[in-house]
Scaffold this motif. Structure first.
Motif, PDB file in Angstrom:
ATOM      1  N   ILE A  69       0.841  -1.189   0.000  1.00 22.51           N
ATOM      2  CA  ILE A  69       0.000   0.000   0.000  1.00 22.51           C
ATOM      3  C   ILE A  69       0.876   1.238   0.000  1.00 22.51           C
ATOM      4  N   SER A  70       0.432   2.277  -0.681  1.00 24.10           N
ATOM      5  CA  SER A  70       1.212   3.512  -0.772  1.00 24.10           C
ATOM      6  C   SER A  70       1.209   4.228   0.580  1.00 24.10           C
ATOM      7  N   PRO A  71       2.170   5.115   0.808  1.00 25.23           N
ATOM      8  CA  PRO A  71       2.235   5.813   2.102  1.00 25.23           C
ATOM      9  C   PRO A  71       0.977   6.626   2.444  1.00 25.23           C
ATOM     10  N   ASP A  72       0.261   7.124   1.419  1.00 28.26           N
ATOM     11  CA  ASP A  72      -0.964   7.879   1.690  1.00 28.26           C
ATOM     12  C   ASP A  72      -2.187   6.972   1.838  1.00 28.26           C
ATOM     13  N   LEU A  73      -1.982   5.660   1.751  1.00 24.67           N
ATOM     14  CA  LEU A  73      -3.018   4.636   1.906  1.00 24.67           C
ATOM     15  C   LEU A  73      -4.105   4.725   0.839  1.00 24.67           C
ATOM     16  N   GLY A  74      -3.799   5.361  -0.283  1.00 23.81           N
ATOM     17  CA  GLY A  74      -4.794   5.540  -1.341  1.00 23.81           C
ATOM     18  C   GLY A  74      -4.713   4.519  -2.450  1.00 23.81           C
ATOM     19  N   ASN A  75      -3.560   3.887  -2.623  1.00 22.79           N
ATOM     20  CA  ASN A  75      -3.370   2.896  -3.688  1.00 22.79           C
ATOM     21  C   ASN A  75      -2.761   1.638  -3.102  1.00 22.79           C
ATOM     22  N   ALA A  76      -3.241   0.502  -3.583  1.00 21.67           N
ATOM     23  CA  ALA A  76      -2.695  -0.786  -3.138  1.00 21.67           C
ATOM     24  C   ALA A  76      -2.387  -1.634  -4.363  1.00 21.67           C
ATOM     25  N   LYS A  77      -1.195  -2.215  -4.382  1.00 20.30           N
ATOM     26  CA  LYS A  77      -0.796  -3.152  -5.431  1.00 20.30           C
ATOM     27  C   LYS A  77      -0.878  -4.546  -4.850  1.00 20.30           C
ATOM     28  N   ALA A  78      -1.641  -5.406  -5.510  1.00 22.47           N
ATOM     29  CA  ALA A  78      -1.783  -6.781  -5.051  1.00 22.47           C
ATOM     30  C   ALA A  78      -1.163  -7.702  -6.093  1.00 22.47           C
TER      31      ALA A  78
END
Length: 117
Positions: free
Chosen positions: A40-49
């Motif tokens: 998850i990105s540091p801003d919690l807005g994007n997640a790569k699975a």
């Protein structure tokens, strides 16, 4: 380096996505989708699975299907983790081919061992 919060959210999303895919693939015999890593990105807005799909020859087809239905998967994820997260991250799915890579290395090593015998 991920913060402790990011690591906890990574594990939470990984667990819930695994459960979502397990339920969706129950009807399809012989197909297994596992979520190997979530970042998850540091801003919690994007997640790569990163998904590991068995059998691997159907991997690209199944991944395209998942990408086409990413909004439904995100909605299902929101239903499960909505109480724990304020913002449900945008999801990106990638094929984790590390098992195929390991299998290829194993085949090559076995082939070399047979030549030496």
């Amino acid at each position: 380096m991920d913060s402790t919060r990011q690591q906890k959210i990574n594990r939470l999303i990984q667990k819930e996505l695994s459960e979502i895919f397990r339920k969706q693939t129950q009807q399809m015999r012989g197909i297994l989708i596992s979520v190997s890593v979530v970042r998850i990105s540091p801003d919690l807005g994007n997640a790569k699975a990163y998904l590991s799909i068995f059998p691997s020859d159907k991997g690209k087809e199944i991944l395209e299907n998942i990408r086409a239905n990413v909004k439904a998967v995100r909605f299902d994820l929101g239903q499960k983790v909505g109480k724990q997260l304020r913002i449900i991250p945008e999801l990106s799915f990638y094929l984790d081919d590390s098992l195929d890579y390991l299998e290829n290395i194993d085949k090559l090593l076995n082939k070399d061992n047979k030549k030496e015998d």
